[in-house]
Motif scaffolding. Sequence first.
Motif, short mmCIF file in Angstrom:
data_model
loop_
_atom_site.label_atom_id
_atom_site.label_comp_id
_atom_site.label_asym_id
_atom_site.label_seq_id
_atom_site.Cartn_x
_atom_site.Cartn_y
_atom_site.Cartn_z
N TYR A 248 -19.56 31.53 -46.41
CA TYR A 248 -20.10 31.66 -45.06
C TYR A 248 -21.52 31.13 -44.97
O TYR A 248 -22.25 31.06 -45.96
CB TYR A 248 -20.05 33.12 -44.61
CG TYR A 248 -18.63 33.63 -44.37
CD1 TYR A 248 -17.66 32.81 -43.80
CD2 TYR A 248 -18.27 34.92 -44.72
CE1 TYR A 248 -16.37 33.26 -43.58
CE2 TYR A 248 -16.98 35.39 -44.51
CZ TYR A 248 -16.04 34.55 -43.94
OH TYR A 248 -14.76 35.01 -43.72
N PRO A 280 -17.65 23.82 -43.23
CA PRO A 280 -16.86 24.55 -42.23
C PRO A 280 -15.41 24.79 -42.64
O PRO A 280 -14.84 25.85 -42.32
CB PRO A 280 -16.95 23.66 -40.99
CG PRO A 280 -18.20 22.87 -41.17
CD PRO A 280 -18.30 22.63 -42.65
N ALA A 283 -15.31 27.65 -45.04
CA ALA A 283 -15.53 28.90 -44.30
C ALA A 283 -14.30 29.32 -43.53
O ALA A 283 -13.97 30.51 -43.46
CB ALA A 283 -16.72 28.72 -43.35
N ASP A 284 -13.59 28.34 -42.94
CA ASP A 284 -12.41 28.66 -42.15
C ASP A 284 -11.32 29.30 -43.02
O ASP A 284 -10.63 30.23 -42.58
CB ASP A 284 -11.88 27.39 -41.49
CG ASP A 284 -10.90 27.69 -40.38
OD1 ASP A 284 -11.32 28.27 -39.36
OD2 ASP A 284 -9.71 27.37 -40.54
N ILE A 287 -12.28 32.87 -43.56
CA ILE A 287 -12.02 33.69 -42.37
C ILE A 287 -10.58 34.18 -42.39
O ILE A 287 -10.31 35.38 -42.18
CB ILE A 287 -12.29 32.89 -41.08
CG1 ILE A 287 -13.79 32.59 -40.94
CG2 ILE A 287 -11.80 33.67 -39.86
CD1 ILE A 287 -14.11 31.60 -39.82
N GLU A 330 -19.73 33.15 -38.57
CA GLU A 330 -18.30 33.03 -38.36
C GLU A 330 -17.69 34.25 -37.68
O GLU A 330 -16.47 34.28 -37.41
CB GLU A 330 -17.58 32.79 -39.71
CG GLU A 330 -17.98 31.52 -40.41
CD GLU A 330 -19.31 31.60 -41.18
OE1 GLU A 330 -19.78 30.58 -41.68
OE2 GLU A 330 -19.87 32.74 -41.25
#
Length: 498
Positions: A248, A280, A283-284, A287, A330
């Motif tokens: 993150y 990103p 990070a996705d 998530i 996020e």
Amino acid sequence: MLAFVLHSHLPWLAHHGAWPVGEEWLYQSWAASYLPVAEMLGRLADDGRADQLTLGVTPVLAAQLDDPYCLRAMHHWLGNWQLRAHEAALSPDPVVQDVGTREHRASAHALELFERDWRHGGSPVLRGLADAGTVELLGGPLAHPFQPLLHPRLREFALREGLRYGSERFGTRSGGIWAPECAYKPGMEDDYRAAGVTHFMVDGPTLGGDTALARPVGGSGVLAFGRDLPVSYRVWSPRSGYPGHSAYRDFYAIDHATGLKRSRVTGKKVAQDRKAPYDPERADRAIDRHVADFVDTVRRRIRDESARIGRDALVVAAFDTELYGHWWYEGPIWLERVLRALPEAGVEVGTLRSAAERDYVGAPREIPSSSWGSGKDWRVWEGPQVREFTSLNEDLTTTVLRVLDKRDSAAGRDRVADQLLVEALLALQSDWPFMVSKDTAAGYARDRAYKHAHALREIADAAERGDEHRAATLATAWRHADNPFPGLDARLLAGDRA
């Protein structure tokens, strides 16, 4: 059943801007949290999803989101963000270029949202979400005081007027409140009942950790909902939680040339200048893993608690709204995915209001003095490190009540009395001792508290000497500096004289 509760609060910061505190806090939170969280809730509303979460908005934050000065300054701040993104995109460093490109898209989108939905204030946005049935709005007392330490007259006035203030902005009177700092002392439930409050939040230990059902407090009928710490701490706790994951975006690692955040957490012990660039896509993926983990955690918690109490159990996951987007970049994406995934996993999602309506209510009980601060007691707000604020509270309360009780409340609106009361409420905000206790911009907190104390004292001194012209002049000058509640009428306090 799971009830999400988000609490939106910042102290009165308008007209007091200075990095790293003051208005910058407001605009960062507005851009990073309030805009994307409201947009996300709007998508859920468009999908016809009702009772998604309970959202607390303090009167002092609502005032700032509607304040013309703040609205103009926020638009300027967003434009400055875009200019900084342009600067980064021209950097010879490819990593900074990449950051600039992403931030340009983000700032452009934020500007579009703000200009489309927010230019006339935050109240229409929040009211729309409430009218759609997507959120339950919680109210609270004016200016966010630590209620147990406030004089009963001021406490009752702040609560009553705070609820009225919210109903005027949002078009509906909230039945629930998020009490500042979740602070409580026995007897306050009677104040709540008298003001029309039907339910309020406490921290989990206040109910002995038994948060599976709301509890009527004593014989009042007012419900106390407890924050489920095992579930809430899965997201964010003093030592761990999803936002600290290596993938993150790091809140603290800033490219000082542009003021943009370019790094991921990487590792808790990794120096900021050695952090890896933010990715990103990485990070996705994180998530999605954390969505699955949270859904599984909630399902197990509901199952275990239901088995323990012999009936369907409630889980209340409660957080500061500013966690979602501001502290945890996020967070809004994670929250939307969670709210969509929970029903698919068989978990009923609701608000505190809908939980009460569906009878997630247990037997009455007495609850002790408490807060959600360190130790779950009041040490943050009356401990030895903030004894100066305890003395200030007593001195200002004595002064303002003495002066107001001498004013002629039958003579019509009294702007001197109104401003005296405003300064008292702003000086007694719970944020100032909190910031000193936690050594978070302590100098700023002291400056703000004592500035309002000075304003109160000099207006009161002129009034008590009978110099009405000077008292009125001073009240006008201070009102131009700080006027979060222009409708506040000190005559309404006069009826509470003991």
